[in-house]
Design a protein around this motif. Sequence first.
Motif, PDB file in Angstrom:
ATOM      1  N   ARG A 110       0.803  -1.228   0.000  1.00 27.44           N
ATOM      2  CA  ARG A 110       0.000   0.000   0.000  1.00 27.44           C
ATOM      3  C   ARG A 110       0.840   1.284   0.000  1.00 27.44           C
ATOM      4  N   ARG A 111       2.071   1.192  -0.440  1.00 24.14           N
ATOM      5  CA  ARG A 111       2.927   2.370  -0.462  1.00 24.14           C
ATOM      6  C   ARG A 111       3.051   2.970  -1.856  1.00 24.14           C
ATOM      7  N   ALA A 112       2.690   2.235  -2.856  1.00 23.88           N
ATOM      8  CA  ALA A 112       2.803   2.729  -4.234  1.00 23.88           C
ATOM      9  C   ALA A 112       1.484   2.482  -4.961  1.00 23.88           C
ATOM     10  N   ARG A 113       1.172   3.378  -5.883  1.00 26.37           N
ATOM     11  CA  ARG A 113      -0.026   3.217  -6.710  1.00 26.37           C
ATOM     12  C   ARG A 113       0.357   3.358  -8.173  1.00 26.37           C
ATOM     13  N   ILE A 114      -0.187   2.475  -8.976  1.00 26.51           N
ATOM     14  CA  ILE A 114      -0.030   2.558 -10.424  1.00 26.51           C
ATOM     15  C   ILE A 114      -1.376   3.012 -10.973  1.00 26.51           C
ATOM     16  N   PHE A 115      -1.341   4.014 -11.836  1.00 25.92           N
ATOM     17  CA  PHE A 115      -2.557   4.532 -12.448  1.00 25.92           C
ATOM     18  C   PHE A 115      -2.608   4.073 -13.897  1.00 25.92           C
ATOM     19  N   HIS A 116      -3.702   3.410 -14.252  1.00 24.46           N
ATOM     20  CA  HIS A 116      -3.894   2.925 -15.617  1.00 24.46           C
ATOM     21  C   HIS A 116      -4.894   3.845 -16.309  1.00 24.46           C
ATOM     22  N   LEU A 117      -4.440   4.553 -17.337  1.00 24.94           N
ATOM     23  CA  LEU A 117      -5.320   5.418 -18.120  1.00 24.94           C
ATOM     24  C   LEU A 117      -6.022   4.550 -19.158  1.00 24.94           C
ATOM     25  N   GLN A 118      -7.313   4.349 -18.985  1.00 25.98           N
ATOM     26  CA  GLN A 118      -8.006   3.427 -19.868  1.00 25.98           C
ATOM     27  C   GLN A 118      -9.225   4.032 -20.567  1.00 25.98           C
ATOM     28  N   HIS A 119      -9.587   5.275 -20.269  1.00 22.42           N
ATOM     29  CA  HIS A 119     -10.810   5.842 -20.827  1.00 22.42           C
ATOM     30  C   HIS A 119     -10.656   6.135 -22.321  1.00 22.42           C
ATOM     31  N   ARG A 120     -11.630   5.676 -23.081  1.00 22.59           N
ATOM     32  CA  ARG A 120     -11.566   5.785 -24.544  1.00 22.59           C
ATOM     33  C   ARG A 120     -11.494   7.238 -25.025  1.00 22.59           C
ATOM     34  N   ALA A 121     -12.170   8.144 -24.322  1.00 21.03           N
ATOM     35  CA  ALA A 121     -12.190   9.550 -24.763  1.00 21.03           C
ATOM     36  C   ALA A 121     -10.779  10.149 -24.799  1.00 21.03           C
ATOM     37  N   LEU A 122      -9.950   9.795 -23.844  1.00 22.18           N
ATOM     38  CA  LEU A 122      -8.576  10.311 -23.847  1.00 22.18           C
ATOM     39  C   LEU A 122      -7.786   9.745 -25.022  1.00 22.18           C
ATOM     40  N   TYR A 123      -7.946   8.456 -25.272  1.00 20.06           N
ATOM     41  CA  TYR A 123      -7.225   7.845 -26.388  1.00 20.06           C
ATOM     42  C   TYR A 123      -7.749   8.365 -27.730  1.00 20.06           C
ATOM     43  N   GLU A 124      -9.036   8.647 -27.815  1.00 17.06           N
ATOM     44  CA  GLU A 124      -9.571   9.253 -29.043  1.00 17.06           C
ATOM     45  C   GLU A 124      -8.982  10.652 -29.244  1.00 17.06           C
ATOM     46  N   ALA A 125      -8.783  11.370 -28.150  1.00 15.02           N
ATOM     47  CA  ALA A 125      -8.231  12.722 -28.242  1.00 15.02           C
ATOM     48  C   ALA A 125      -6.817  12.714 -28.815  1.00 15.02           C
ATOM     49  N   VAL A 126      -6.060  11.648 -28.578  1.00 12.68           N
ATOM     50  CA  VAL A 126      -4.696  11.575 -29.114  1.00 12.68           C
ATOM     51  C   VAL A 126      -4.648  10.782 -30.429  1.00 12.68           C
ATOM     52  N   GLY A 127      -5.809  10.416 -30.953  1.00  6.35           N
ATOM     53  CA  GLY A 127      -5.869   9.725 -32.237  1.00  6.35           C
ATOM     54  C   GLY A 127      -5.593   8.241 -32.168  1.00  6.35           C
ATOM     55  N   GLU A 128      -5.702   7.635 -30.979  1.00  6.83           N
ATOM     56  CA  GLU A 128      -5.437   6.207 -30.807  1.00  6.83           C
ATOM     57  C   GLU A 128      -6.573   5.522 -30.038  1.00  6.83           C
ATOM     58  N   PRO A 129      -7.804   5.529 -30.580  1.00  3.95           N
ATOM     59  CA  PRO A 129      -8.935   4.971 -29.818  1.00  3.95           C
ATOM     60  C   PRO A 129      -8.834   3.468 -29.560  1.00  3.95           C
ATOM     61  N   HIS A 130      -8.059   2.759 -30.341  1.00  4.88           N
ATOM     62  CA  HIS A 130      -7.941   1.305 -30.170  1.00  4.88           C
ATOM     63  C   HIS A 130      -6.565   0.902 -29.655  1.00  4.88           C
ATOM     64  N   SER A 131      -5.925   1.779 -28.919  1.00  8.88           N
ATOM     65  CA  SER A 131      -4.590   1.515 -28.401  1.00  8.88           C
ATOM     66  C   SER A 131      -4.580   0.290 -27.498  1.00  8.88           C
ATOM     67  N   ARG A 132      -3.523  -0.481 -27.601  1.00  8.51           N
ATOM     68  CA  ARG A 132      -3.388  -1.663 -26.748  1.00  8.51           C
ATOM     69  C   ARG A 132      -3.184  -1.269 -25.292  1.00  8.51           C
ATOM     70  N   PHE A 133      -2.812  -0.026 -25.038  1.00 12.23           N
ATOM     71  CA  PHE A 133      -2.596   0.435 -23.669  1.00 12.23           C
ATOM     72  C   PHE A 133      -3.896   0.587 -22.888  1.00 12.23           C
ATOM     73  N   ARG A 134      -5.029   0.593 -23.563  1.00 10.55           N
ATOM     74  CA  ARG A 134      -6.328   0.703 -22.880  1.00 10.55           C
ATOM     75  C   ARG A 134      -6.686  -0.573 -22.140  1.00 10.55           C
ATOM     76  N   LYS A 135      -6.199  -1.688 -22.612  1.00 14.63           N
ATOM     77  CA  LYS A 135      -6.576  -2.979 -22.028  1.00 14.63           C
ATOM     78  C   LYS A 135      -5.878  -3.193 -20.681  1.00 14.63           C
ATOM     79  N   PRO A 136      -6.544  -3.897 -19.767  1.00 20.30           N
ATOM     80  CA  PRO A 136      -5.889  -4.231 -18.498  1.00 20.30           C
ATOM     81  C   PRO A 136      -4.594  -5.002 -18.763  1.00 20.30           C
ATOM     82  N   THR A 137      -3.608  -4.762 -17.929  1.00 14.19           N
ATOM     83  CA  THR A 137      -2.307  -5.367 -18.153  1.00 14.19           C
ATOM     84  C   THR A 137      -1.810  -6.051 -16.877  1.00 14.19           C
ATOM     85  N   PRO A 138      -1.139  -7.176 -17.009  1.00 13.08           N
ATOM     86  CA  PRO A 138      -0.554  -7.815 -15.829  1.00 13.08           C
ATOM     87  C   PRO A 138       0.571  -6.955 -15.256  1.00 13.08           C
TER      88      PRO A 138
END
Length: 147
Positions: free
Chosen positions: A71-99
């Motif tokens: 509980r000392r570190a937090r990882i933030f996963h940016l997954q919202h489609r609107a942000l990826y659409e704003a950068v022109g990458e709506p289907h980016s592989r980074f949106r998917k949950p990752t191990p």
Amino acid sequence: MTFEQRVKAVAAHGFTDRQARFLVTVLLHAGVCMDRHYCAFARIAHGQKTTNFFRTLVGRKLATAYVCAHRRARIFHLQHRALYEAVGEPHSRFRKPTPIGAAIERLMILDAVLGCPSVSWLATERDKLAHFSGLLTSRLRQADMPH
């Protein structure tokens, strides 16, 4: 789409210029970040601005926070489609949950990108194609480039 166009598109979602620049960098290169990355990018000490920024991301459901390391570190996963659409990458592989292993690799890539701001990093396939098409026009046809 240029970096500046991407920044303006993300800023239109209610972010400051500095926050939008950071988000564009994360969206294009890793999809995950930690609050220390924002502090390094903005050259600020960890404090209320950092806390408010990530609280806003999670509160607006633009990012998901994962707690790790006792509980000392937090990882933030940016997954919202609107942000990826704003950068022109709506289907980016980074949106998917990752191990966690892949997330750590992406965090290291983000460390490298943030550590060398003077380097032009080619993040997307379109960026790479545009760069090498202009650079190798006389020697390599577009059809011969990797897919």
